[in-house]
Design a protein around this motif. Structure first.
Motif, PDB file in Angstrom:
ATOM      1  N   LEU A 240       0.850  -1.185   0.000  1.00  0.00           N
ATOM      2  CA  LEU A 240       0.000   0.000   0.000  1.00  0.00           C
ATOM      3  C   LEU A 240       0.884   1.233   0.000  1.00  0.00           C
ATOM      4  O   LEU A 240       1.732   1.404   0.856  1.00  0.00           O
ATOM      5  CB  LEU A 240      -0.873   0.001   1.262  1.00  0.00           C
ATOM      6  CG  LEU A 240      -1.794  -1.193   1.440  1.00  0.00           C
ATOM      7  CD1 LEU A 240      -2.463  -1.106   2.802  1.00  0.00           C
ATOM      8  CD2 LEU A 240      -2.839  -1.224   0.348  1.00  0.00           C
ATOM      9  N   GLY A 244      -2.532   4.919  -0.963  1.00  0.00           N
ATOM     10  CA  GLY A 244      -3.324   3.734  -0.674  1.00  0.00           C
ATOM     11  C   GLY A 244      -3.655   3.656   0.798  1.00  0.00           C
ATOM     12  O   GLY A 244      -4.785   3.347   1.186  1.00  0.00           O
ATOM     13  N   ALA A 248      -7.163   3.601   2.454  1.00  0.00           N
ATOM     14  CA  ALA A 248      -7.563   2.504   3.334  1.00  0.00           C
ATOM     15  C   ALA A 248      -7.969   3.049   4.692  1.00  0.00           C
ATOM     16  O   ALA A 248      -8.951   2.595   5.293  1.00  0.00           O
ATOM     17  CB  ALA A 248      -6.403   1.522   3.483  1.00  0.00           C
ATOM     18  N   ALA A 251     -11.303   4.768   4.371  1.00  0.00           N
ATOM     19  CA  ALA A 251     -12.335   3.742   4.189  1.00  0.00           C
ATOM     20  C   ALA A 251     -12.627   3.077   5.519  1.00  0.00           C
ATOM     21  O   ALA A 251     -13.795   2.862   5.892  1.00  0.00           O
ATOM     22  CB  ALA A 251     -11.849   2.705   3.183  1.00  0.00           C
ATOM     23  N   HIS A 252     -11.553   2.773   6.261  1.00  0.00           N
ATOM     24  CA  HIS A 252     -11.745   2.075   7.517  1.00  0.00           C
ATOM     25  C   HIS A 252     -12.419   2.938   8.566  1.00  0.00           C
ATOM     26  O   HIS A 252     -13.314   2.498   9.277  1.00  0.00           O
ATOM     27  CB  HIS A 252     -10.403   1.565   8.034  1.00  0.00           C
ATOM     28  CG  HIS A 252     -10.598   0.363   8.869  1.00  0.00           C
ATOM     29  ND1 HIS A 252     -10.840   0.425  10.209  1.00  0.00           N
ATOM     30  CD2 HIS A 252     -10.645  -0.950   8.514  1.00  0.00           C
ATOM     31  CE1 HIS A 252     -11.022  -0.789  10.654  1.00  0.00           C
ATOM     32  NE2 HIS A 252     -10.900  -1.639   9.653  1.00  0.00           N
ATOM     33  N   GLY A 255     -16.082   3.625   7.126  1.00  0.00           N
ATOM     34  CA  GLY A 255     -16.921   2.476   6.780  1.00  0.00           C
ATOM     35  C   GLY A 255     -17.884   2.098   7.879  1.00  0.00           C
ATOM     36  O   GLY A 255     -19.089   1.914   7.635  1.00  0.00           O
TER      37      GLY A 255
END
Lengths: 467, 125
Positions: A240, A244, A248, A251-252, A255
């Motif tokens: 990553l 990235g 991530a 997103a984490h 989410g």
């Protein structure tokens, strides 16, 4: 089987040498005995003949018998004796000179018996026996010895070979095969049948060693497997890029609250929750929206870090205020604080930004000391330049924040200022703190150095003095 | 007849409560846990007690023991209960890991409708 062969041949050779020595000794003894027998036999017969012949010659001396007749009768007497005496041959020598004597002459054993008539010696009886018989006997003795020794050696060879094979060769062959199997990492060998000798002991020890080795290899294999898996995961994490990681991380972080907000909204829309439960859902939605707002704000801090141009503040004042604001949290962590202001001067940064920098670093330092410790903050002035740069030194104020925690591992240190890199459990930190600090300081033309060891870590923030 | 029993592992308490409610509303029985370790222990206890556990739903990233690792431990000890993973960052690696375990993988943010469909599907297999 070389060992058994060598052992067998050495044994046979030793046996042959010992038996040969014994045989030589025995042949010597036999020859001596034979000669002694011959000597005694000659003496017995010789003495009788000596007396008989002497009687004849007494008459010659007395003048009763003619010398020639006496000689003929003597020869006749000896002739008769020869017919019954086997190997011994008696003969008459008129030669009067000889004394009684026995000994080997050429290939014969010879005894001389002088015959006296009165005071004068009239002749000699000579007993002559060829030594052929002794030679034959010795020859036979040697033959018997050689055949005997040969037989004993052959029997010894066979017995030693068979026994050696059975007692040594076969078990050693088995041990060699086991050692080869172990060499090939095949530990399938059955436990050895017990034997009450050193080879049996060796077999048992070898089996134990094989099992220990098998266990050790299994452990190593498991560890290697675990390491390969860890490296695989590490590679995955490393693949990553920073972008990235940022994606991530976002997103984490978003989410879960988005799932909650969406979920509650769907349930309300589907009338799955009604009445008071709707209120609970609304509260949950509100809480998650607040959580997302906080994440967004931190991201904005990360993206837009620069304060208004030209504002300055005093690092000592800001640091003092931060420490007093954080005092309850610091006390709770059983951490003592020591602030030392060696020298201070206004620096080119707005107060809010510097407060965020100091707060983040202090919180990190306190969290590093999980079992309590000392937090030392030192403020000093110096002429410095960033490490690994060619810029000439400028007047700076340095805020050094030192903890007595366990230090930062190398692999963590490499990612220290990357966004969303965190060593804290989920929920404890977003991994943005140090990235924000780094961004703020660099934006204000400052820099940060990290000095870490097993006894603690020092983050030093360098900011240029206001001119 | 008893409704199908589902084990749910999620470290975020709010999402855990929401998902449990959403599944219970449509008639499932749900056992919730907060960590991978508790998931392993709970599944073992349930199966040992003879409870017909039909499905395991677990978050991929949880502190100390993640969902993938927990699932791997359960598979290695012979538990074949169907699996459903949830993740906020389902990259190729995570997807391949889930596929290796023969499991479905749902992305967060989750839609409850999608989750319910996935559960129906997983239970029908």
């Amino acid at each position: 089987m070389k060992l058994v062969a060598r052992y067998t041949f050495i044994l046979a050779a030793a046996l042959a040498i010992a038996l040969s020595g014994l045989a030589v000794y025995r042949v010597d003894q036999d020859r001596a005995h034979f000669e002694a027998d011959m000597r005694a036999d000659h003496l017995v017969v010789g003495r009788i003949l000596q007396a008989g012949v002497a009687d004849l010659w007494v008459d010659v001396a007395g003048g009763k018998l003619d010398r020639a007749i006496a000689a003929r009768q003597t020869i006749g007497l000896l002739h008769r004796a020869n017919e019954n005496a086997g190997m011994v041959h008696f003969e008459w020598a008129p030669d009067p000179a000889a004394r009684e004597a026995q000994g080997i002459e050429g290939r014969d054993f010879v005894s001389r018996f002088p015959v006296r008539a009165g005071a004068a010696v009239v002749g000699t009886i000579i007993a002559r026996e060829p030594l052929v018989a002794v030679d034959r006997m010795v020859h036979a003795d040697i033959m018997v010895s050689v055949i005997g020794i040969g037989l004993i050696v052959v029997i010894g060879l066979v017995a030693s070979g068979v026994l050696g094979r059975w007692l040594v060769g076969v078990p050693i062959r088995r041990l060699i095969e086991q050692a080869r199997r172990i060499g090939r990492r095949d530990f399938s060998g059955a436990p050895p049948t017990p034997r009450a000798d050193e080879l049996g002991e060796l077999a048992i020890e070898m089996h134990a060693m094989s099992e220990a080795l098998s266990t050790a290899l299994a452990v190593i294999a498991a560890e290697t497997d675990a390491r390969v898996r860890a490296v695989d995961q590490l590679r995955h994490a490393d693949r990553l890029s920073t972008v990235g990681k940022l994606a991530a991380g976002i997103a984490h972080e978003l989410g879960t609250p988005l799932s909650i907000v969406g979920g509650h909204a769907q349930m309300i829309a589907a009338r799955e929750v009604t009445g008071d439960a709707t209120l609970t859902s609304a509260t949950a939605i509100d809480r998650e929206v607040t959580r997302m707002g906080k994440i967004v704000r931190q991201l904005l801090d990360f993206a837009r870090r620069k304060g208004p141009e030209g504002t300055t503040c005093d690092p000592a004042d800001v640091t003092r205020r931060c420490l007093s604001l954080l005092a309850p949290m610091i006390d709770l962590a059983r951490v003592r604080t020591a602030l030392e202001v060696e020298a201070t001067a206004p620096v080119m940064i707005d107060e809010d930004a510097l407060q965020q920098v100091v707060t983040n670093l202090v919180v990190n330092a306190v969290q590093a000391m999980t079992t309590g410790g000392t937090l030392a903050v030192t403020i000093s002035r110096s002429r410095s330049a960033p490490p690994d740069s060619t810029a000439s030194p400028t007047p700076c104020v340095c805020i050094a924040i030192r903890d007595t925690g366990p230090g930062i591992p190398d692999e963590v240190r490499a990612h220290l200022f990357e966004p969303f890199f965190t060593t804290k459990a989920v929920g404890d930190g977003t991994g943005l703190g140090l990235a924000v600090v780094y961004g703020i300081v660099v934006d204000h033309r400052g820099w940060i150095t990290v000095d870490t060891s097993a006894h603690g870590t020092t983050f030093s923030v360098y900011l240029q003095e206001a001119t | 007849m008893l409704q199908p029993l589902i084990a749910l592992a999620e470290d975020d308490p709010a999402l855990r409560a929401l998902l449990a409610t959403a599944l219970e509303t449509v008639g499932y029985r749900v056992v919730t846990v907060a960590t991978g370790e508790l998931l392993v222990a709970t599944v073992r206890t349930l199966l040992a007690a003879g409870d017909p556990l039909r499905l395991i739903i677990t978050d991929v990233r949880m502190p100390t023991l993640g969902g993938l690792e927990a699932a791997r431990i359960l598979r290695e000890t012979g538990h074949a209960t169907p699996l459903l993973f949830m993740t906020a960052y389902g990259d190729a690696w995570t997807r391949s890991q889930a596929a290796d375990l023969g499991a479905l993988l749902l992305d967060k943010p989750l839609s409850l409708t999608v989750l319910r469909h996935a559960v129906t599907l997983a239970l029908a297999i």
